[in-house]
Scaffold this motif. Sequence first.
Motif, PDB file in Angstrom:
ATOM      1  N   ARG A  78       7.881 -12.187   5.654  1.00 25.90           N
ATOM      2  CA  ARG A  78       8.785 -12.600   4.245  1.00 25.90           C
ATOM      3  C   ARG A  78       9.699 -13.733   4.749  1.00 25.90           C
ATOM      4  NH1 ARG A  78      11.307  -7.720   1.697  1.00 25.90           N
ATOM      5  NH2 ARG A  78      11.713  -9.189  -0.071  1.00 25.90           N
ATOM      6  N   SER A  79      10.037 -14.794   3.217  1.00 20.94           N
ATOM      7  CA  SER A  79      10.747 -15.925   3.928  1.00 20.94           C
ATOM      8  C   SER A  79      11.895 -15.314   3.209  1.00 20.94           C
ATOM      9  CB  SER A  79      10.506 -16.767   3.203  1.00 20.94           C
ATOM     10  OG  SER A  79      10.238 -16.030   1.187  1.00 20.94           O
ATOM     11  N   PHE A  80      13.431 -16.556   3.216  1.00 23.57           N
ATOM     12  CA  PHE A  80      14.161 -16.150   3.865  1.00 23.57           C
ATOM     13  C   PHE A  80      14.300 -16.225   1.585  1.00 23.57           C
ATOM     14  CE2 PHE A  80      15.637 -18.496   7.492  1.00 23.57           C
ATOM     15  CZ  PHE A  80      14.718 -17.470   8.779  1.00 23.57           C
ATOM     16  N   ALA A  81      13.848 -16.716   0.557  1.00 22.03           N
ATOM     17  CA  ALA A  81      14.337 -17.457   0.339  1.00 22.03           C
ATOM     18  C   ALA A  81      14.017 -15.308  -0.171  1.00 22.03           C
ATOM     19  CB  ALA A  81      13.654 -17.988  -1.312  1.00 22.03           C
ATOM     20  N   ASP A  82      12.932 -14.594  -0.150  1.00 24.94           N
ATOM     21  CA  ASP A  82      12.592 -13.975  -1.141  1.00 24.94           C
ATOM     22  C   ASP A  82      13.532 -12.620  -0.451  1.00 24.94           C
ATOM     23  OD1 ASP A  82      10.555 -11.684  -2.503  1.00 24.94           O
ATOM     24  OD2 ASP A  82       9.422 -11.214  -0.159  1.00 24.94           O
ATOM     25  N   GLY A 128      20.419  -9.730  -4.269  1.00 26.42           N
ATOM     26  CA  GLY A 128      20.853 -11.102  -5.049  1.00 26.42           C
ATOM     27  C   GLY A 128      21.835 -11.837  -4.193  1.00 26.42           C
ATOM     28  N   LEU A 129      21.361 -12.634  -2.962  1.00 23.51           N
ATOM     29  CA  LEU A 129      21.955 -13.713  -2.526  1.00 23.51           C
ATOM     30  C   LEU A 129      21.845 -15.055  -2.828  1.00 23.51           C
ATOM     31  CD1 LEU A 129      22.863 -11.988   0.973  1.00 23.51           C
ATOM     32  CD2 LEU A 129      23.755 -11.355  -1.271  1.00 23.51           C
ATOM     33  N   HIS A 130      22.225 -15.893  -2.427  1.00 23.15           N
ATOM     34  CA  HIS A 130      22.557 -17.286  -2.973  1.00 23.15           C
ATOM     35  C   HIS A 130      21.563 -17.933  -1.290  1.00 23.15           C
ATOM     36  CE1 HIS A 130      22.164 -21.702  -3.287  1.00 23.15           C
ATOM     37  NE2 HIS A 130      23.612 -21.451  -3.018  1.00 23.15           N
ATOM     38  N   VAL A 131      20.524 -18.726  -0.661  1.00 27.29           N
ATOM     39  CA  VAL A 131      20.418 -19.536   0.196  1.00 27.29           C
ATOM     40  C   VAL A 131      21.010 -20.857   0.148  1.00 27.29           C
ATOM     41  CG1 VAL A 131      18.571 -20.098   1.408  1.00 27.29           C
ATOM     42  CG2 VAL A 131      18.138 -18.628  -0.273  1.00 27.29           C
ATOM     43  N   PRO A 132      22.072 -20.993   1.064  1.00 30.08           N
ATOM     44  CA  PRO A 132      22.625 -22.145   0.804  1.00 30.08           C
ATOM     45  C   PRO A 132      21.641 -23.353   1.639  1.00 30.08           C
ATOM     46  CG  PRO A 132      23.044 -20.769   3.588  1.00 30.08           C
ATOM     47  CD  PRO A 132      22.258 -20.103   2.655  1.00 30.08           C
ATOM     48  N   ALA A 133      21.733 -24.626   2.144  1.00 30.39           N
ATOM     49  CA  ALA A 133      20.702 -25.217   1.840  1.00 30.39           C
ATOM     50  C   ALA A 133      20.287 -25.739   2.866  1.00 30.39           C
ATOM     51  CB  ALA A 133      21.461 -27.157   0.643  1.00 30.39           C
ATOM     52  N   ASP A 134      21.560 -25.634   4.354  1.00 32.57           N
ATOM     53  CA  ASP A 134      21.134 -25.802   5.810  1.00 32.57           C
ATOM     54  C   ASP A 134      21.984 -25.120   6.243  1.00 32.57           C
ATOM     55  OD1 ASP A 134      23.328 -27.165   6.368  1.00 32.57           O
ATOM     56  OD2 ASP A 134      22.297 -29.126   5.084  1.00 32.57           O
ATOM     57  N   LEU A 162      21.824 -12.347   6.178  1.00 29.71           N
ATOM     58  CA  LEU A 162      21.136 -11.744   5.269  1.00 29.71           C
ATOM     59  C   LEU A 162      20.298 -10.669   6.016  1.00 29.71           C
ATOM     60  CD1 LEU A 162      19.699 -12.958   2.597  1.00 29.71           C
ATOM     61  CD2 LEU A 162      18.099 -13.518   5.063  1.00 29.71           C
ATOM     62  N   LEU A 163      19.550  -9.926   6.670  1.00 29.02           N
ATOM     63  CA  LEU A 163      19.230  -9.616   8.088  1.00 29.02           C
ATOM     64  C   LEU A 163      20.301  -8.004   7.746  1.00 29.02           C
ATOM     65  CD1 LEU A 163      17.148 -11.312  10.468  1.00 29.02           C
ATOM     66  CD2 LEU A 163      16.731 -10.631   7.779  1.00 29.02           C
ATOM     67  N   GLU A 164      20.989  -7.999   8.422  1.00 27.39           N
ATOM     68  CA  GLU A 164      21.820  -6.874   8.402  1.00 27.39           C
ATOM     69  C   GLU A 164      22.683  -6.576   6.685  1.00 27.39           C
ATOM     70  OE1 GLU A 164      26.468  -8.624   9.636  1.00 27.39           O
ATOM     71  OE2 GLU A 164      25.473  -9.023  11.581  1.00 27.39           O
ATOM     72  N   THR A 165      21.971  -7.317   5.762  1.00 28.15           N
ATOM     73  CA  THR A 165      21.944  -6.554   4.167  1.00 28.15           C
ATOM     74  C   THR A 165      20.480  -5.896   4.245  1.00 28.15           C
ATOM     75  OG1 THR A 165      23.650  -8.487   3.615  1.00 28.15           O
ATOM     76  CG2 THR A 165      22.544  -7.179   2.246  1.00 28.15           C
ATOM     77  N   ALA A 166      19.553  -6.910   4.452  1.00 25.47           N
ATOM     78  CA  ALA A 166      18.486  -6.186   3.906  1.00 25.47           C
ATOM     79  C   ALA A 166      18.059  -4.658   5.147  1.00 25.47           C
ATOM     80  CB  ALA A 166      17.132  -7.280   4.593  1.00 25.47           C
ATOM     81  N   GLU A 180      11.844 -21.555   2.924  1.00 21.84           N
ATOM     82  CA  GLU A 180      11.136 -20.995   3.624  1.00 21.84           C
ATOM     83  C   GLU A 180      10.448 -20.707   4.840  1.00 21.84           C
ATOM     84  OE1 GLU A 180       9.034 -25.024   2.440  1.00 21.84           O
ATOM     85  OE2 GLU A 180       9.229 -25.631   0.539  1.00 21.84           O
ATOM     86  N   ARG A 181      11.406 -20.440   5.528  1.00 23.68           N
ATOM     87  CA  ARG A 181      11.300 -20.370   7.362  1.00 23.68           C
ATOM     88  C   ARG A 181      11.540 -18.679   6.799  1.00 23.68           C
ATOM     89  NH1 ARG A 181      16.630 -23.198  10.409  1.00 23.68           N
ATOM     90  NH2 ARG A 181      15.854 -25.354   9.336  1.00 23.68           N
ATOM     91  N   THR A 182      10.572 -17.840   7.621  1.00 31.29           N
ATOM     92  CA  THR A 182      10.260 -16.666   7.615  1.00 31.29           C
ATOM     93  C   THR A 182      10.708 -16.129   8.830  1.00 31.29           C
ATOM     94  OG1 THR A 182       7.929 -16.844   8.777  1.00 31.29           O
ATOM     95  CG2 THR A 182       7.723 -17.155   6.443  1.00 31.29           C
ATOM     96  N   VAL A 183      10.466 -14.600   8.115  1.00 33.13           N
ATOM     97  CA  VAL A 183      10.859 -13.048   9.759  1.00 33.13           C
ATOM     98  C   VAL A 183       9.303 -13.027  10.100  1.00 33.13           C
ATOM     99  CG1 VAL A 183      11.585 -11.645   9.595  1.00 33.13           C
ATOM    100  CG2 VAL A 183      13.034 -12.589   8.126  1.00 33.13           C
ATOM    101  N   GLY A 184       9.765 -12.684  11.905  1.00 30.93           N
ATOM    102  CA  GLY A 184       8.854 -12.533  12.237  1.00 30.93           C
ATOM    103  C   GLY A 184       8.518 -11.254  12.965  1.00 30.93           C
ATOM    104  N   THR A 185       8.345 -10.516  13.958  1.00 29.09           N
ATOM    105  CA  THR A 185       7.850  -8.907  14.366  1.00 29.09           C
ATOM    106  C   THR A 185       8.650  -8.825  15.228  1.00 29.09           C
ATOM    107  OG1 THR A 185       5.761  -9.850  13.777  1.00 29.09           O
ATOM    108  CG2 THR A 185       5.527  -7.499  14.917  1.00 29.09           C
ATOM    109  N   ALA A 186       9.504  -8.053  13.900  1.00 26.12           N
ATOM    110  CA  ALA A 186      10.814  -7.395  14.757  1.00 26.12           C
ATOM    111  C   ALA A 186      10.043  -6.610  16.058  1.00 26.12           C
ATOM    112  CB  ALA A 186      11.518  -6.490  14.433  1.00 26.12           C
ATOM    113  N   PHE A 187      11.049  -6.639  17.592  1.00 24.02           N
ATOM    114  CA  PHE A 187      10.732  -5.772  17.748  1.00 24.02           C
ATOM    115  C   PHE A 187      12.387  -4.862  19.023  1.00 24.02           C
ATOM    116  CE2 PHE A 187      11.378  -9.999  20.082  1.00 24.02           C
ATOM    117  CZ  PHE A 187      11.761  -9.169  21.538  1.00 24.02           C
TER     118      PHE A 187
END
Length: 222
Positions: free
Chosen positions: A17-21, A27-33, A44-48, A125-132
């Motif tokens: 999944r992308s960071f934007a998704d 309900g969070l805003h994605v910064p430009a960088d 973001l991931l703590e919230t998710a 557009e960056r995505t999350v990988g496989t957690a372990f």
Amino acid sequence: MTDLRTLFYAASDLAGRSFADIAQQHGLHVPADLRRHKGWVGQLLETALGATAGSQALQDFPELGVELKTIPLDARGKPLETTFVCTTPLIDIAGLTWENSSVRNKLQCVLWVPIDGRRDVPLAERTVGTAFLWQPNNDEERLLRNDWQEHMDKIALGEVEQITAHQGEVMQLRPKAANSRVLTEAIGPNGERIETLPRGFYLKTSFTWHIIQRTFACYDSP
């Protein structure tokens, strides 16, 4: 999270999944960088995933004894930067041992979430990988303990300002502050109190790459 299995499945569901998704879902805003938003991906991931510790000196999921760590990877799957573990006590360290240290507490069980760290890809557009999940084996804990002890011995001897990021086999100690005006107390060379930059423990990229290799049985191609 009610149990480790539920947490792991929730993290696994983020793969691809992308960071934007993910941000839109919560309900969070994605910064430009990330230049002015360091730590945003982790938040973001703590919230998710429903991390509960916030800024406390606890594991991110204290009820499960699990710490959440993101790890930015390059196109080859190698770590791009060191991994912050925790801040370092610089005074009142008498009686502190590896067994009761924050480093050991944080690293006893880690949920690693690889993320796309390529700077040429827009952040949204960056995505999350496989957690372990990872727990240090005997050799890994020995290396961590040795580095922790070496750094803490120098702090106790008033040599904190002589410690460099090159020291330590798998874990380094280096300044951690928003700017050079943020100072804290430490032990000076003659046992006096001095002011210095706060310090933090960081896992070196060679060690986190080793963790990835051990987990996924991947090795450098010839």
